[in-house]
Design a protein around this motif. Structure first.
Motif, short mmCIF file in Angstrom:
data_model
loop_
_atom_site.label_atom_id
_atom_site.label_comp_id
_atom_site.label_asym_id
_atom_site.label_seq_id
_atom_site.Cartn_x
_atom_site.Cartn_y
_atom_site.Cartn_z
N PRO A 91 45.72 49.24 23.93
CA PRO A 91 45.88 48.79 25.31
C PRO A 91 45.11 47.48 25.54
O PRO A 91 44.00 47.31 25.05
N THR A 92 45.72 46.56 26.26
CA THR A 92 45.09 45.29 26.61
C THR A 92 45.10 45.14 28.12
O THR A 92 45.58 46.02 28.85
N VAL A 93 44.63 44.00 28.60
CA VAL A 93 44.66 43.76 30.04
C VAL A 93 46.09 43.76 30.56
O VAL A 93 46.36 44.18 31.69
N GLN A 94 47.06 43.32 29.72
CA GLN A 94 48.47 43.36 30.14
C GLN A 94 48.97 44.79 30.29
O GLN A 94 49.78 45.08 31.17
N LEU A 139 41.80 53.05 38.05
CA LEU A 139 42.36 52.45 36.85
C LEU A 139 41.56 51.22 36.43
O LEU A 139 41.30 51.01 35.24
N VAL A 140 41.17 50.41 37.40
CA VAL A 140 40.38 49.21 37.08
C VAL A 140 39.02 49.61 36.50
O VAL A 140 38.53 48.99 35.55
N GLU A 141 38.42 50.67 37.04
CA GLU A 141 37.16 51.14 36.49
C GLU A 141 37.34 51.65 35.06
O GLU A 141 36.50 51.44 34.19
N GLU A 142 38.45 52.34 34.82
CA GLU A 142 38.76 52.81 33.47
C GLU A 142 38.92 51.63 32.52
O GLU A 142 38.45 51.65 31.38
N MET A 143 39.59 50.58 33.00
CA MET A 143 39.79 49.38 32.20
C MET A 143 38.45 48.75 31.83
O MET A 143 38.21 48.38 30.68
N ARG A 144 37.54 48.65 32.82
CA ARG A 144 36.22 48.08 32.56
C ARG A 144 35.45 48.94 31.56
O ARG A 144 34.78 48.42 30.66
N ALA A 159 36.62 50.63 29.23
CA ALA A 159 37.20 50.42 27.89
C ALA A 159 36.83 49.06 27.33
O ALA A 159 37.25 48.70 26.23
N GLY A 160 36.04 48.29 28.09
CA GLY A 160 35.60 46.98 27.61
C GLY A 160 36.60 45.87 27.87
O GLY A 160 36.51 44.81 27.25
N ILE A 161 37.53 46.10 28.79
CA ILE A 161 38.55 45.09 29.11
C ILE A 161 38.27 44.53 30.50
O ILE A 161 38.23 45.27 31.49
N LYS A 162 38.02 43.23 30.57
CA LYS A 162 37.67 42.60 31.84
C LYS A 162 38.92 42.32 32.67
O LYS A 162 39.93 41.86 32.13
N PRO A 163 38.87 42.58 33.97
CA PRO A 163 39.98 42.18 34.84
C PRO A 163 40.18 40.66 34.80
O PRO A 163 39.23 39.91 34.58
#
Length: 199
Positions: free
Chosen positions: A121-124, A145-150, A152-156
């Motif tokens: 999974p990527t930012v896209q 979802l944005v917190e989950e993304m962060r 995972a080490g993926i910056k918005p």
């Protein structure tokens, strides 16, 4: 502006593209998929000569927002042994999120990353998962979802903030929108004219 999911169309690497909480099992956390994929070197894709369905057809269907066709072409490509690319992965995830909800789309991410260890999974990917929350006005789902993304080490990125600004303004929660603007500045992300347009 251009669709961030299609921005990877020119990539030569193999890889990756309702709402959560509307019945069914809870959506899986994608952090483990990100971590597992990070430790897996990307193998070469299997040959796909003679395939009846192409990446170009799938991307064209996604651009037209013909999500049913995207899923159909993806299924056919799987049957034909055609490996997914970064662009097709994200588009398939995006279409699944629109048609079946975020929980099913996240389950598909797990399924595809397990079948193709080089995918991650990527930012896209997260942008694709975020869209249904924005469309439905589900601020809590989008924030989670944005917190989950962060985590995972993926910056918005700018598109992430633009979607959230749009969501908060639809809900007339201008205080949260202002907080996002301050957050963008702290992360050194410059608002675009699209950001202000949505505000």
């Amino acid at each position: 502006g251009s669709d961030p999911l299609l921005a990877t169309e020119a990539s030569s690497e193999v890889a990756q593209p309702g709402d959560a909480g509307m019945g069914g099992a809870p959506a899986p956390d994608l952090g483990e998929a990100v971590s597992a994929a990070a430790a897996t070197p990307p193998p070469k894709p299997p040959p796909s000569a003679g395939a009846k369905h192409s990446e170009g057809q799938l991307l064209a269907a996604y651009k037209k927002q013909d999500h049913e066709t995207v899923i159909e072409i993806h299924a056919a490509m799987v049957d034909e042994g055609t490996a997914p690319t970064v662009a097709t992965f994200n588009c398939v995830v995006g279409s699944k999120a629109v048609l079946s909800g975020v929980a099913d789309a996240k389950a598909l991410v797990v399924e595809m990353t397990e079948a193709h260890p080089h995918l991650k999974p990527t930012v896209q990917t997260y942008s694709a998962l975020l869209k249904p929350y924005v469309t439905s006005g589900d601020a809590a789902g989008a924030e989670a979802l944005v917190e989950e993304m962060r985590a995972a080490g993926i910056k918005p990125v700018l598109d992430t903030f633009n979607d959230l600004v749009s969501l908060y303004c639809q809900a007339k929660d201008f205080e949260k929108a202002e907080q996002l603007f301050r957050g963008m500045r702290s992360e050194e992300i410059r608002p675009s004219r699209h950001t202000y347009y949505r505000y």
